[in-house]
Design a protein around this motif. Structure first.
Motif, mmCIF file in Angstrom:
data_model
loop_
_atom_site.group_PDB
_atom_site.id
_atom_site.type_symbol
_atom_site.label_atom_id
_atom_site.label_comp_id
_atom_site.label_asym_id
_atom_site.label_seq_id
_atom_site.Cartn_x
_atom_site.Cartn_y
_atom_site.Cartn_z
ATOM 1 N N ASP A 27 13.779 32.926 -15.495
ATOM 2 C CA ASP A 27 14.558 32.533 -16.665
ATOM 3 C C ASP A 27 13.887 31.335 -17.330
ATOM 4 O O ASP A 27 13.599 30.319 -16.665
ATOM 5 C CB ASP A 27 15.994 32.171 -16.273
ATOM 6 N N GLU A 28 13.651 31.455 -18.626
ATOM 7 C CA GLU A 28 12.951 30.420 -19.383
ATOM 8 C C GLU A 28 13.601 29.049 -19.204
ATOM 9 O O GLU A 28 14.815 28.899 -19.354
ATOM 10 C CB GLU A 28 12.936 30.789 -20.862
ATOM 11 N N GLY A 29 12.772 28.071 -18.834
ATOM 12 C CA GLY A 29 13.226 26.702 -18.688
ATOM 13 C C GLY A 29 14.037 26.418 -17.445
ATOM 14 O O GLY A 29 14.482 25.284 -17.243
ATOM 15 N N LEU A 30 14.232 27.432 -16.592
ATOM 16 C CA LEU A 30 15.081 27.272 -15.416
ATOM 17 C C LEU A 30 14.397 27.608 -14.102
ATOM 18 O O LEU A 30 14.613 26.946 -13.099
ATOM 19 C CB LEU A 30 16.348 28.124 -15.562
ATOM 20 N N GLY A 150 4.855 25.495 -11.400
ATOM 21 C CA GLY A 150 4.914 25.739 -12.830
ATOM 22 C C GLY A 150 6.330 25.836 -13.345
ATOM 23 O O GLY A 150 7.296 25.829 -12.580
ATOM 24 N N VAL A 151 6.417 25.920 -14.664
ATOM 25 C CA VAL A 151 7.699 26.095 -15.339
ATOM 26 C C VAL A 151 7.677 27.438 -16.064
ATOM 27 O O VAL A 151 6.615 27.929 -16.459
ATOM 28 C CB VAL A 151 8.007 24.953 -16.331
ATOM 29 N N VAL A 152 8.850 28.022 -16.233
ATOM 30 C CA VAL A 152 8.951 29.307 -16.919
ATOM 31 C C VAL A 152 8.999 29.048 -18.426
ATOM 32 O O VAL A 152 9.939 28.448 -18.934
ATOM 33 C CB VAL A 152 10.194 30.095 -16.463
ATOM 34 N N SER A 153 7.960 29.512 -19.118
ATOM 35 C CA SER A 153 7.871 29.351 -20.571
ATOM 36 C C SER A 153 8.401 30.567 -21.308
ATOM 37 O O SER A 153 8.781 30.479 -22.471
ATOM 38 C CB SER A 153 6.418 29.110 -20.986
ATOM 39 N N ARG A 154 8.395 31.717 -20.643
ATOM 40 C CA ARG A 154 8.984 32.939 -21.197
ATOM 41 C C ARG A 154 9.530 33.734 -20.020
ATOM 42 O O ARG A 154 8.817 34.002 -19.045
ATOM 43 C CB ARG A 154 7.954 33.760 -21.968
#
Length: 179
Positions: A27-30, A150-154
């Motif tokens: 999930d983006e940003g989460l 990392g972070v979810v960007s999409r």
């Protein structure tokens, strides 16, 4: 061999290893839906104790299976998911990427933020393993081999066998440091 996902893992509780599943939802940003490290702010217990309002730059943990194979040759029985990663990869030099590299996996995108800093739990999991995953090289550099964060960007769904596309960030390359 093209870069690909070898296995995916999730755990809804803070425990060292994660369970293998057929697919994970990013999930983006989460982060990874259903994982204990899911959220906008930091979820790692040691980081929460320092400052719970920090942004979560550790939403997704990726580790190359080649590191696990190297550990196996050194006598350590370490399977995908054992070190707490969400995504185990093959065919990509994750540890050589730069900050901001985008990994597109089946439509989802993870932006690499830095290196995982191995913690004491690794030593508790397998005695002697911590020294294999973080050590000082002959030239004085600290080398961390426990994967990247990392972070979810999409958002999207990621499963075993999915291809991974690597897109370097624009501008000057910044080497990964611990995050």
């Amino acid at each position: 061999m093209p870069a690909q996902v070898v296995a995916v893992h999730v755990s809804g509780v803070h425990e060292f290893s994660k369970q293998a599943v057929e697919r994970i939802v990013l999930d983006e940003g989460l982060g990874v839906r259903g994982d204990a490290h899911y959220g906008v702010t930091v979820q790692h217990r040691s980081r929460v104790a320092q400052d719970p309002s920090q942004p979560n730059l550790r939403q997704v943990h990726l580790i190359p299976v080649e590191v696990l194979e190297q550990l196996g040759r050194a006598g350590y029985d370490v399977a995908p998911g054992d070190l707490g990663e969400n995504i185990t990869t093959r065919g990509i030099a994750l540890l050589d990427l730069t900050v901001g590299t985008r990994l597109t996996i089946a439509g989802a995108t993870v932006t690499v933020m830095g290196l995982r800093n191995p913690c004491r739990q690794i030593e508790d999991f397998r005695p002697g393993l911590l020294k294999r995953l973080v050590h000082t090289t002959d030239d004085g550099r600290v080398e961390r081999l426990a994967g990247v964060m990392g972070v979810v960007s999409r958002g999207g769904t990621v499963a075993d066998g999915d291809p991974i596309e690597v897109e370097p960030p624009p501008g000057p390359a910044m080497p990964l440091t611990r995050v």
